[in-house]
Design a protein around this motif. Structure first.
Motif, PDB file in Angstrom:
ATOM      1  N   ILE A  24     -15.575  -4.378  -1.627  1.00  0.00           N
ATOM      2  CA  ILE A  24     -14.918  -3.334  -0.838  1.00  0.00           C
ATOM      3  C   ILE A  24     -14.735  -2.060  -1.666  1.00  0.00           C
ATOM      4  O   ILE A  24     -15.163  -0.987  -1.270  1.00  0.00           O
ATOM      5  N   MET A  25     -14.131  -2.209  -2.850  1.00  0.00           N
ATOM      6  CA  MET A  25     -13.902  -1.021  -3.676  1.00  0.00           C
ATOM      7  C   MET A  25     -15.222  -0.461  -4.224  1.00  0.00           C
ATOM      8  O   MET A  25     -15.363   0.742  -4.375  1.00  0.00           O
ATOM      9  N   HIS A  26     -16.168  -1.341  -4.527  1.00  0.00           N
ATOM     10  CA  HIS A  26     -17.488  -0.895  -4.984  1.00  0.00           C
ATOM     11  C   HIS A  26     -18.478  -0.894  -3.830  1.00  0.00           C
ATOM     12  O   HIS A  26     -19.683  -0.826  -4.055  1.00  0.00           O
ATOM     13  N   GLY A  27     -17.990  -0.953  -2.633  1.00  0.00           N
ATOM     14  CA  GLY A  27     -18.820  -0.935  -1.432  1.00  0.00           C
ATOM     15  C   GLY A  27     -18.302   0.091  -0.442  1.00  0.00           C
ATOM     16  O   GLY A  27     -18.322   1.295  -0.695  1.00  0.00           O
ATOM     17  N   TRP A  30     -15.866   2.868  -1.703  1.00  0.00           N
ATOM     18  CA  TRP A  30     -16.215   3.492  -2.985  1.00  0.00           C
ATOM     19  C   TRP A  30     -15.682   4.918  -3.061  1.00  0.00           C
ATOM     20  O   TRP A  30     -15.310   5.394  -4.132  1.00  0.00           O
ATOM     21  N   ILE A  31     -15.607   5.583  -1.934  1.00  0.00           N
ATOM     22  CA  ILE A  31     -15.119   6.969  -1.886  1.00  0.00           C
ATOM     23  C   ILE A  31     -13.709   7.080  -2.496  1.00  0.00           C
ATOM     24  O   ILE A  31     -13.372   8.093  -3.111  1.00  0.00           O
ATOM     25  N   LEU A  32     -12.900   6.022  -2.360  1.00  0.00           N
ATOM     26  CA  LEU A  32     -11.558   6.023  -2.948  1.00  0.00           C
ATOM     27  C   LEU A  32     -11.558   5.539  -4.400  1.00  0.00           C
ATOM     28  O   LEU A  32     -10.690   5.908  -5.182  1.00  0.00           O
ATOM     29  N   ASP A  49      -5.576   5.357  -6.358  1.00  0.00           N
ATOM     30  CA  ASP A  49      -4.179   4.950  -6.214  1.00  0.00           C
ATOM     31  C   ASP A  49      -3.800   4.645  -4.766  1.00  0.00           C
ATOM     32  O   ASP A  49      -2.788   3.983  -4.526  1.00  0.00           O
ATOM     33  N   TYR A  50      -4.591   5.086  -3.817  1.00  0.00           N
ATOM     34  CA  TYR A  50      -4.333   4.735  -2.419  1.00  0.00           C
ATOM     35  C   TYR A  50      -4.405   3.226  -2.199  1.00  0.00           C
ATOM     36  O   TYR A  50      -3.808   2.706  -1.264  1.00  0.00           O
ATOM     37  N   LEU A  57       1.035  -2.570   2.151  1.00  0.00           N
ATOM     38  CA  LEU A  57       1.404  -2.686   3.570  1.00  0.00           C
ATOM     39  C   LEU A  57       1.411  -4.127   4.079  1.00  0.00           C
ATOM     40  O   LEU A  57       2.412  -4.553   4.683  1.00  0.00           O
ATOM     41  N   PRO A  58       0.344  -4.917   3.871  1.00  0.00           N
ATOM     42  CA  PRO A  58       0.435  -6.308   4.341  1.00  0.00           C
ATOM     43  C   PRO A  58       1.489  -7.118   3.579  1.00  0.00           C
ATOM     44  O   PRO A  58       2.104  -8.020   4.139  1.00  0.00           O
ATOM     45  N   THR A  59       1.709  -6.777   2.320  1.00  0.00           N
ATOM     46  CA  THR A  59       2.732  -7.466   1.524  1.00  0.00           C
ATOM     47  C   THR A  59       4.114  -7.216   2.120  1.00  0.00           C
ATOM     48  O   THR A  59       4.902  -8.155   2.291  1.00  0.00           O
TER      49      THR A  59
END
Length: 152
Positions: A24-27, A30-32, A49-50, A57-59
């Motif tokens: 997700i973060m590298h997919g 990635w923009i974030l 940091d977003y 939020l789910p936590t």
């Protein structure tokens, strides 16, 4: 039983973190995450940091709804995620990336290996060809590298 739920959640979060980081973060997002690798942001905060907000939020929802029902298992799952997130902040942002200049000197083989594995992850500026996507799990080759140095 509640302690066990928290402990299992913390352990499972390492696998979830690896998956989210790699796919997700590298997919898709990635923009974030990109500015965390290429250091294109000159300020204190990064778009990366977003993810703290996204994961909080789910936590918060789990802990809130779990607390409405006399602190059921949802609360303790949320608590485990929150504790993992706190560990992530202290280890990743403070210890590894030194966003606050504390805990910079260590001789502990585990922490040295953790820092080295993360450095290997960041040697790739792009989203492809990454390695070491986990957080607290350190591949043995890095751990052995520093463990052997302390044995001599």
């Amino acid at each position: 039983m509640n302690f066990l739920i928290v402990l299992i959640t913390i352990v499972l979060m390492e696998g979830a973190t690896w998956f989210i980081h790699k796919y997700i973060m590298h997919g898709l997002l990635w923009i974030l995450h990109k500015d965390h690798h290429d250091h294109s942001n000159e300020g204190f905060f990064e778009k990366n940091d977003y993810f703290f907000v996204i994961f909080a939020l789910p936590t918060i929802a789990l802990m809130y709804y779990g607390s409405l029902q006399e602190f059921n298992y949802l609360f303790y799952i949320g608590l485990g995620i929150m504790l993992y997130g706190m560990a992530y902040f202290f280890v990743h942002d403070i210890f590894i990336h030194q966003r606050f200049k504390v805990f910079s000197n260590t001789k502990n083989p585990y922490f040295l290996a953790l820092r080295r594995a993360h450095k290997q992850h960041h040697k790739h500026i792009g989203k492809e060809e990454g390695e070491c996507f986990g957080f607290l799990y350190v591949p043995h080759k890095y751990f052995r590298m520093y463990l052997n140095k302390t044995d001599k």
